[in-house]
Design a protein around this motif. Sequence first.
Motif, PDB file in Angstrom:
ATOM      1  N   ARG A   3       0.859  -1.197   0.000  1.00  0.00           N
ATOM      2  CA  ARG A   3       0.000   0.000   0.000  1.00  0.00           C
ATOM      3  C   ARG A   3       0.887   1.236   0.000  1.00  0.00           C
ATOM      4  O   ARG A   3       1.853   1.317   0.753  1.00  0.00           O
ATOM      5  CB  ARG A   3      -0.889   0.019   1.227  1.00  0.00           C
ATOM      6  N   PHE A   4       0.527   2.203  -0.863  1.00  0.00           N
ATOM      7  CA  PHE A   4       1.225   3.487  -0.901  1.00  0.00           C
ATOM      8  C   PHE A   4       0.212   4.624  -0.844  1.00  0.00           C
ATOM      9  O   PHE A   4      -0.860   4.541  -1.442  1.00  0.00           O
ATOM     10  CB  PHE A   4       2.038   3.656  -2.192  1.00  0.00           C
ATOM     11  N   SER A   5       0.573   5.676  -0.138  1.00  0.00           N
ATOM     12  CA  SER A   5      -0.158   6.944  -0.167  1.00  0.00           C
ATOM     13  C   SER A   5       0.651   7.882  -1.045  1.00  0.00           C
ATOM     14  O   SER A   5       1.844   8.085  -0.797  1.00  0.00           O
ATOM     15  CB  SER A   5      -0.290   7.527   1.233  1.00  0.00           C
ATOM     16  N   LEU A   6       0.006   8.424  -2.061  1.00  0.00           N
ATOM     17  CA  LEU A   6       0.697   9.245  -3.056  1.00  0.00           C
ATOM     18  C   LEU A   6       0.025  10.606  -3.196  1.00  0.00           C
ATOM     19  O   LEU A   6      -1.138  10.774  -2.816  1.00  0.00           O
ATOM     20  CB  LEU A   6       0.667   8.548  -4.425  1.00  0.00           C
ATOM     21  N   PRO A   7       0.728  11.562  -3.817  1.00  0.00           N
ATOM     22  CA  PRO A   7       0.067  12.818  -4.162  1.00  0.00           C
ATOM     23  C   PRO A   7      -0.995  12.550  -5.239  1.00  0.00           C
ATOM     24  O   PRO A   7      -0.926  11.538  -5.945  1.00  0.00           O
ATOM     25  CB  PRO A   7       1.194  13.690  -4.721  1.00  0.00           C
ATOM     26  N   TYR A   8      -1.942  13.475  -5.360  1.00  0.00           N
ATOM     27  CA  TYR A   8      -2.984  13.313  -6.378  1.00  0.00           C
ATOM     28  C   TYR A   8      -2.341  13.241  -7.765  1.00  0.00           C
ATOM     29  O   TYR A   8      -1.515  14.082  -8.114  1.00  0.00           O
ATOM     30  CB  TYR A   8      -3.983  14.477  -6.310  1.00  0.00           C
ATOM     31  N   PRO A   9      -2.680  12.225  -8.565  1.00  0.00           N
ATOM     32  CA  PRO A   9      -2.005  12.024  -9.852  1.00  0.00           C
ATOM     33  C   PRO A   9      -2.372  13.066 -10.913  1.00  0.00           C
ATOM     34  O   PRO A   9      -3.430  13.682 -10.872  1.00  0.00           O
ATOM     35  CB  PRO A   9      -2.465  10.636 -10.287  1.00  0.00           C
ATOM     36  N   VAL A  10      -1.467  13.195 -11.860  1.00  0.00           N
ATOM     37  CA  VAL A  10      -1.658  14.074 -13.011  1.00  0.00           C
ATOM     38  C   VAL A  10      -2.570  13.349 -13.996  1.00  0.00           C
ATOM     39  O   VAL A  10      -2.425  12.149 -14.231  1.00  0.00           O
ATOM     40  CB  VAL A  10      -0.298  14.391 -13.674  1.00  0.00           C
ATOM     41  N   THR A  11      -3.497  14.079 -14.592  1.00  0.00           N
ATOM     42  CA  THR A  11      -4.385  13.480 -15.579  1.00  0.00           C
ATOM     43  C   THR A  11      -3.610  13.122 -16.848  1.00  0.00           C
ATOM     44  O   THR A  11      -2.620  13.775 -17.194  1.00  0.00           O
ATOM     45  CB  THR A  11      -5.556  14.427 -15.910  1.00  0.00           C
ATOM     46  N   THR A  12      -4.038  12.080 -17.526  1.00  0.00           N
ATOM     47  CA  THR A  12      -3.386  11.635 -18.758  1.00  0.00           C
ATOM     48  C   THR A  12      -3.259  12.778 -19.762  1.00  0.00           C
ATOM     49  O   THR A  12      -2.270  12.873 -20.482  1.00  0.00           O
ATOM     50  CB  THR A  12      -4.174  10.467 -19.389  1.00  0.00           C
TER      51      THR A  12
END
Length: 118
Positions: A3-12
């Motif tokens: 499990r990882f907590s990440l920053p909100y991803p960039v849209t494609t």
Amino acid sequence: MIRFSLPYPVTTNNLFATVGNRRIKSEGYQRWLRAAQGAVLEQGRKKLRGTVSLSIALVRPDKRRRDLSNTIKCIEDLLVSMQVIDDDSLVQRISICWASSGPPCSVIIQHAEEQLAA
């Protein structure tokens, strides 16, 4: 399971920019990659070999309309670049949803299980 907590991803739609006749990673994507790579290292980079399934939960960063499926590519590419998974072609199943609270992006990586019942 990992499990990882990440920053909100960039849209494609915002992953790459065109410079002349070349496609390069956008500044926003490069920033996100650095932050996400740091988050993976901070949480302890683990690895799963072979086929995997991904479960992704995102918390909306604002009230704008957003498309969940446009966030998957950069997450898969991050997991491959950090050698958490062997290749994104080995992802057998993806589950993605909006969450009401929690980290901006939670990703669970598991060994792929047999086919779901129809």
